[in-house]
Design an enzyme around this catalytic site. Structure first.
Site, PDB file in Angstrom:
ATOM      1  N   MET A 136      13.248  -4.617 -12.728  1.00  0.00           N
ATOM      2  CA  MET A 136      11.850  -4.871 -12.364  1.00  0.00           C
ATOM      3  C   MET A 136      11.031  -3.588 -12.497  1.00  0.00           C
ATOM      4  O   MET A 136       9.896  -3.510 -12.016  1.00  0.00           O
ATOM      5  CB  MET A 136      11.757  -5.421 -10.945  1.00  0.00           C
ATOM      6  CG  MET A 136      12.459  -6.777 -10.816  1.00  0.00           C
ATOM      7  SD  MET A 136      11.834  -7.790  -9.476  1.00  0.00           S
ATOM      8  CE  MET A 136      12.183  -6.751  -8.065  1.00  0.00           C
ATOM      9  N   LEU A 184      11.623   2.701 -12.500  1.00  0.00           N
ATOM     10  CA  LEU A 184      13.034   3.043 -12.723  1.00  0.00           C
ATOM     11  C   LEU A 184      13.467   4.299 -11.973  1.00  0.00           C
ATOM     12  O   LEU A 184      12.716   5.260 -11.853  1.00  0.00           O
ATOM     13  CB  LEU A 184      13.278   3.210 -14.223  1.00  0.00           C
ATOM     14  CG  LEU A 184      12.946   1.982 -15.085  1.00  0.00           C
ATOM     15  CD1 LEU A 184      13.195   2.278 -16.563  1.00  0.00           C
ATOM     16  CD2 LEU A 184      13.746   0.759 -14.646  1.00  0.00           C
ATOM     17  N   HIS A 222      18.985   2.504 -12.002  1.00  0.00           N
ATOM     18  CA  HIS A 222      18.730   1.786 -13.254  1.00  0.00           C
ATOM     19  C   HIS A 222      19.293   2.572 -14.447  1.00  0.00           C
ATOM     20  O   HIS A 222      19.888   1.998 -15.363  1.00  0.00           O
ATOM     21  CB  HIS A 222      17.222   1.614 -13.479  1.00  0.00           C
ATOM     22  CG  HIS A 222      16.513   0.807 -12.428  1.00  0.00           C
ATOM     23  ND1 HIS A 222      15.558   1.344 -11.605  1.00  0.00           N
ATOM     24  CD2 HIS A 222      16.618  -0.500 -12.076  1.00  0.00           C
ATOM     25  CE1 HIS A 222      15.086   0.392 -10.797  1.00  0.00           C
ATOM     26  NE2 HIS A 222      15.720  -0.726 -11.060  1.00  0.00           N
ATOM     27  N   GLY A 254      23.768  -4.092 -11.280  1.00  0.00           N
ATOM     28  CA  GLY A 254      24.226  -3.118 -10.294  1.00  0.00           C
ATOM     29  C   GLY A 254      24.883  -3.795  -9.105  1.00  0.00           C
ATOM     30  O   GLY A 254      24.459  -4.874  -8.681  1.00  0.00           O
ATOM     31  N   GLN A 255      25.892  -3.128  -8.565  1.00  0.00           N
ATOM     32  CA  GLN A 255      26.545  -3.644  -7.355  1.00  0.00           C
ATOM     33  C   GLN A 255      25.588  -3.600  -6.157  1.00  0.00           C
ATOM     34  O   GLN A 255      25.801  -4.270  -5.157  1.00  0.00           O
ATOM     35  CB  GLN A 255      27.796  -2.809  -7.055  1.00  0.00           C
ATOM     36  CG  GLN A 255      28.678  -3.435  -5.967  1.00  0.00           C
ATOM     37  CD  GLN A 255      29.531  -2.423  -5.241  1.00  0.00           C
ATOM     38  OE1 GLN A 255      30.144  -1.574  -5.884  1.00  0.00           O
ATOM     39  NE2 GLN A 255      29.578  -2.493  -3.918  1.00  0.00           N
ATOM     40  N   ASP A 259      22.939  -5.047  -5.760  1.00  0.00           N
ATOM     41  CA  ASP A 259      22.557  -6.431  -5.447  1.00  0.00           C
ATOM     42  C   ASP A 259      23.798  -7.311  -5.583  1.00  0.00           C
ATOM     43  O   ASP A 259      23.961  -8.049  -6.545  1.00  0.00           O
ATOM     44  CB  ASP A 259      21.429  -6.880  -6.378  1.00  0.00           C
ATOM     45  CG  ASP A 259      20.185  -6.032  -6.186  1.00  0.00           C
ATOM     46  OD1 ASP A 259      19.388  -6.363  -5.313  1.00  0.00           O
ATOM     47  OD2 ASP A 259      20.041  -5.009  -6.882  1.00  0.00           O
ATOM     48  N   GLN A 301      23.523 -11.098  -5.917  1.00  0.00           N
ATOM     49  CA  GLN A 301      22.912 -11.423  -7.215  1.00  0.00           C
ATOM     50  C   GLN A 301      23.942 -11.350  -8.334  1.00  0.00           C
ATOM     51  O   GLN A 301      24.062 -12.264  -9.157  1.00  0.00           O
ATOM     52  CB  GLN A 301      21.765 -10.437  -7.492  1.00  0.00           C
ATOM     53  CG  GLN A 301      21.271 -10.430  -8.930  1.00  0.00           C
ATOM     54  CD  GLN A 301      20.060  -9.541  -9.102  1.00  0.00           C
ATOM     55  OE1 GLN A 301      18.976  -9.883  -8.658  1.00  0.00           O
ATOM     56  NE2 GLN A 301      20.232  -8.388  -9.729  1.00  0.00           N
ATOM     57  N   SER A 309      16.561   2.784  -4.588  1.00  0.00           N
ATOM     58  CA  SER A 309      15.860   1.504  -4.718  1.00  0.00           C
ATOM     59  C   SER A 309      14.394   1.789  -5.011  1.00  0.00           C
ATOM     60  O   SER A 309      13.829   2.751  -4.482  1.00  0.00           O
ATOM     61  CB  SER A 309      15.982   0.723  -3.403  1.00  0.00           C
ATOM     62  OG  SER A 309      15.018  -0.322  -3.369  1.00  0.00           O
ATOM     63  N   SER A 310      13.788   0.950  -5.846  1.00  0.00           N
ATOM     64  CA  SER A 310      12.354   1.125  -6.118  1.00  0.00           C
ATOM     65  C   SER A 310      11.568   1.007  -4.819  1.00  0.00           C
ATOM     66  O   SER A 310      10.524   1.631  -4.650  1.00  0.00           O
ATOM     67  CB  SER A 310      11.875   0.067  -7.112  1.00  0.00           C
ATOM     68  OG  SER A 310      12.686   0.074  -8.266  1.00  0.00           O
TER      69      SER A 310
HETATM   70  P1  AMP Z   1      15.722  -4.075  -9.712  1.00  0.00           P
HETATM   71  O1  AMP Z   1      14.796  -3.349 -10.630  1.00  0.00           O
HETATM   72  O2  AMP Z   1      15.703  -3.551  -8.314  1.00  0.00           O
HETATM   73  O3  AMP Z   1      15.595  -5.570  -9.809  1.00  0.00           O
HETATM   74  O4  AMP Z   1      17.195  -3.752 -10.223  1.00  0.00           O
HETATM   75  C1  AMP Z   1      17.562  -3.960 -11.550  1.00  0.00           C
HETATM   76  C2  AMP Z   1      19.045  -3.717 -11.695  1.00  0.00           C
HETATM   77  O5  AMP Z   1      19.348  -2.388 -11.275  1.00  0.00           O
HETATM   78  C3  AMP Z   1      19.888  -4.652 -10.827  1.00  0.00           C
HETATM   79  O6  AMP Z   1      21.058  -5.023 -11.547  1.00  0.00           O
HETATM   80  C4  AMP Z   1      20.236  -3.787  -9.656  1.00  0.00           C
HETATM   81  O7  AMP Z   1      21.430  -4.152  -8.993  1.00  0.00           O
HETATM   82  C5  AMP Z   1      20.380  -2.432 -10.308  1.00  0.00           C
HETATM   83  N1  AMP Z   1      20.196  -1.356  -9.320  1.00  0.00           N
HETATM   84  C6  AMP Z   1      19.153  -1.199  -8.479  1.00  0.00           C
HETATM   85  N2  AMP Z   1      19.371  -0.138  -7.657  1.00  0.00           N
HETATM   86  C7  AMP Z   1      20.591   0.358  -7.988  1.00  0.00           C
HETATM   87  C8  AMP Z   1      21.383   1.437  -7.498  1.00  0.00           C
HETATM   88  N3  AMP Z   1      20.990   2.215  -6.497  1.00  0.00           N
HETATM   89  N4  AMP Z   1      22.587   1.647  -8.083  1.00  0.00           N
HETATM   90  C9  AMP Z   1      23.018   0.854  -9.090  1.00  0.00           C
HETATM   91  N5  AMP Z   1      22.325  -0.171  -9.599  1.00  0.00           N
HETATM   92  C10 AMP Z   1      21.118  -0.423  -9.058  1.00  0.00           C
END
Ligand code: AMP
Length: 281
Positions: free
Chosen positions: A30, A33, A37, A148-149, A151, A154, A186-187
């Site tokens: 989303m 980054l 990500h 990513g783990q 989530d 998900q 996290s964003s």
């Molecule tokens: P998002 O932009 O938050 O929807 O995340 C997009 C992808 O990045 C998803 O597969 C998340 O699980 C992964 N992701 C988000 N934060 C992390 C993190 N801290 N470590 C690893 N993967 C992440």
């Protein structure tokens, strides 16, 4: 690095790369980054992808009416620079209008794994996630996709969707990337004040303590462990949304923590910000 905003243009390009024998990886995000990500892009590279497509789309249909869709952080320019730097070969930046026709009416509903944890608190969330991920699979035509783990639910649901609907896409899961303090990247961390950031450390600390206990004792009674985690979160002014222990594969609740076979998942409100974290014990 190619930049696509039109779904059909991405799809045509992906088909041509497939016909040229190239291995395509998809990294759905989303945007806004961070290193979490970027670790997914690195994982795609390591797995030998010739083309790495990063999708950047704040997917409206996975947000509830009172959630943060409108104020979710966005920074297209910085995201493009980060993708280029990390080795992405294409970025997909669609708009909600070109992803969803005004009379869009087909959704994917996972009926089992999504009923608990975040799914129980965010009605429609995983329906939105599954639907957009299925669309992204059809558009980017990836051989594999990296999640990513962070989530955990998900990732488990996406693997189930791929299995049950016979998507020809391999799912790769990358570990949680944390700040040096332990806070999972996290964003949404951008919403936190300095004081809230300090409080939020209790999430990863509580998980680390539970893990250490499992390592020490082999098996740990979840009821006692859970009470300790809740106390720690509350002592740090975090409002518990859920604290649960589940079977690492089925997401069914467990009464004992067992090394490698159980996962502890946490969701809290830190001020107005909802944070999640998890650890396989
Ligand atoms: P998002 O932009 O938050 O929807 O995340 C997009 C992808 O990045 C998803 O597969 C998340 O699980 C992964 N992701 C988000 N934060 C992390 C993190 N801290 N470590 C690893 N993967 C992440």
């Amino acid at each position: 690095m190619k930049i696509f905003t039109e779904p059909v243009k991405l799809q045509k390009w992906a088909e041509s790369r497939r016909l040229a024998g190239k291995k395509i990886a998809l990294v759905p995000t989303m945007g806004y980054l961070h290193e979490g990500h970027l670790s997914l892009i690195a994982a795609a590279k390591k797995k030998g992808a010739d083309e790495i497509v990063v999708s950047i789309f704040v997917n409206p249909i996975q947000f509830g009416p009172n959630e943060d869709y409108a104020r979710y952080p966005r920074d297209e320019k910085a995201d493009l620079a980060k993708c280029r730097q990390a080795g992405a070969t294409a970025v997909f930046f669609p708009t909600p209008d070109n992803m969803y026709a005004a009379d869009h009416s087909v959704y994917i509903n996972e009926m089992e794994l999504g009923n608990s944890l975040c799914g129980a608190r965010r009605p429609g969330h995983f329906r939105g996630v599954c639907t957009v991920v299925a669309k992204l699979f059809n558009l980017a035509k990836p051989h594999f996709a990296v999640f990513g783990q962070k989530d955990y639910q998900q990732e488990t649901i996406i693997r189930r969707m791929v299995r049950d609907l016979n998507f020809d896409v391999k799912i790769v899961v990358a570990p949680i990337v944390r700040e040096p303090s332990g806070l999972a990247r996290s964003s949404r961390n951008t919403y936190l004040s300095d004081a809230e950031r300090a409080q939020a450390l209790a999430l990863s600390a509580a998980l680390a303590e539970a893990r250490a206990e499992v390592k020490r004792a082999g098996e740990v009674d979840w009821k006692t462990c859970r009470a300790r985690i809740v106390r720690k979160l509350q002592a740090n002014k975090l409002k518990v949304d859920y604290v649960e222990a589940v079977d690492a594969d089925t997401l069914k609740p467990v009464t004992k923590l067992v090394a490698k076979k159980t996962t502890v998942l946490l969701a809290v409100y830190c001020g107005a910000t909802r944070l999640i974290d998890n650890a396989v014990m």
